[in-house]
Write an enzyme that holds these catalytic residues in place. Sequence first.
Site, PDB file in Angstrom:
ATOM      1  CB  CYS A  75     -56.963 -13.189   0.899  1.00 37.62           C
ATOM      2  SG  CYS A  75     -55.648 -12.780   2.076  1.00 37.62           S
ATOM      3  CD1 TRP A 108     -54.903 -20.617   1.502  1.00 38.18           C
ATOM      4  CD2 TRP A 108     -56.484 -19.797   0.148  1.00 38.18           C
ATOM      5  NE1 TRP A 108     -55.372 -19.447   2.057  1.00 38.18           N
ATOM      6  CE2 TRP A 108     -56.338 -18.915   1.252  1.00 38.18           C
ATOM      7  CE3 TRP A 108     -57.426 -19.488  -0.840  1.00 38.18           C
ATOM      8  CZ2 TRP A 108     -57.093 -17.753   1.394  1.00 38.18           C
ATOM      9  CZ3 TRP A 108     -58.179 -18.326  -0.707  1.00 38.18           C
ATOM     10  CH2 TRP A 108     -58.014 -17.474   0.401  1.00 38.18           C
ATOM     11  NE  ARG A 134     -51.718 -19.166  10.295  1.00 38.18           N
ATOM     12  CZ  ARG A 134     -51.797 -17.991   9.704  1.00 38.18           C
ATOM     13  NH1 ARG A 134     -50.708 -17.310   9.413  1.00 38.18           N
ATOM     14  NH2 ARG A 134     -52.974 -17.457   9.401  1.00 38.18           N
ATOM     15  CB  THR A 136     -50.862 -17.388   4.642  1.00 40.98           C
ATOM     16  OG1 THR A 136     -49.460 -17.009   4.640  1.00 40.98           O
ATOM     17  CG2 THR A 136     -51.202 -18.005   5.987  1.00 40.98           C
ATOM     18  CD  GLU A 152     -45.998  -9.540   6.323  1.00 41.73           C
ATOM     19  OE1 GLU A 152     -46.835  -8.649   6.087  1.00 41.73           O
ATOM     20  OE2 GLU A 152     -46.210 -10.479   7.131  1.00 41.73           O
ATOM     21  CB  SER A 153     -49.419  -8.792   2.257  1.00 37.49           C
ATOM     22  OG  SER A 153     -49.757  -8.303   3.547  1.00 37.49           O
ATOM     23  CE1 TYR A 200     -59.494 -12.324   8.929  1.00 41.17           C
ATOM     24  CE2 TYR A 200     -58.757 -10.078   8.520  1.00 41.17           C
ATOM     25  CZ  TYR A 200     -59.220 -11.291   8.051  1.00 41.17           C
ATOM     26  OH  TYR A 200     -59.421 -11.473   6.707  1.00 41.17           O
TER      27      TYR A 200
END
Length: 316
Positions: A75, A108, A134, A136, A152-153, A200
């Site tokens: 990812c 996952w 979701r 993630t 949140e990356s 994306y």
Amino acid sequence: MTKQNQSLPTSFLIVTGRFIWQKLWLLMMSNLAPSNDKGSYNRPSSQFCHQISQEKDSIYTAEAGRYSLYVGISCPWAHRTLMVRTLKGLENVIEVNFVIPAVNQGGWIMENTSENCQTLRQLYQLSKPNYKGRCTVPVLWDKKTKTIVNNESSQIIILLNNEFNQFAKNADLNLYPDDLKIEIDPWNEKIYHHINNGVYRCGFAQTQSAYEEACKGLFGILDEIEGNLTNNRYLCGNNLTLADIRLFTTLIRFDIVYYSLFKCSVKMIKNYPNLSRYLDDINNLLDIKNTYDLNMIKKDYYGNLFPLNPSGIIPL
């Protein structure tokens, strides 16, 4: 084939089969990648955005060994957090738990059981019972309160850069300095919309117009960055910043995945002289090559995004 079908023209059968496949594809894509009324991919917002702070009344304070990251090695959003953790020297401060995609389960699963959870969804529901959203990666998890701090990356990498310096081996490295935020933030906006999410938006577009808009935006910004790098080592001069981290994780996947599978096929990164040099430069920084696995990236993208690659064939 029945006698009735034998009387039908081949062209009719082909068109009918194509129509049925398109309907199935749109149905699968609507579940995988929600879109707006123009067929453009809309990435859902992250649901956990708590902060780590040194304030006395903060629920989450910086402590060595208290937090862990849950990441999928393929990812790009999770890859950002691994890069900052490595560059700051936080390997002994924040542990990492790996998750792997499971097509048959639609999410996952844990590589190794963690917090008595076998799946990432179970971890989300441990943090927030009856959670339905979701699930993630990345996830920044607090082992003390058994809750998700942040998923949140873009926020997690700021927390890793700012809040753990007392434990970091490379505390003097600041990837988000105040005097460069005026340059970093606009780059982050462009890179997120047109490149990180842009690939994306190309791959998950459900109409020709949505795809072309995303593709033109993607290569427009790549051309702009190529020009910027003519006289700069990194996006903001000679200073490596979080903007570079956010860009790198898409670029390293571009030629092997996004170029073909996501139809970002105008040009490869290897055909941009400055971007190629820039990619190699960052790739050769301390232990960065240990933060990703190109073979795993190919396997996951080509093997698990069924609507984009129904044959499941992984290219050599």
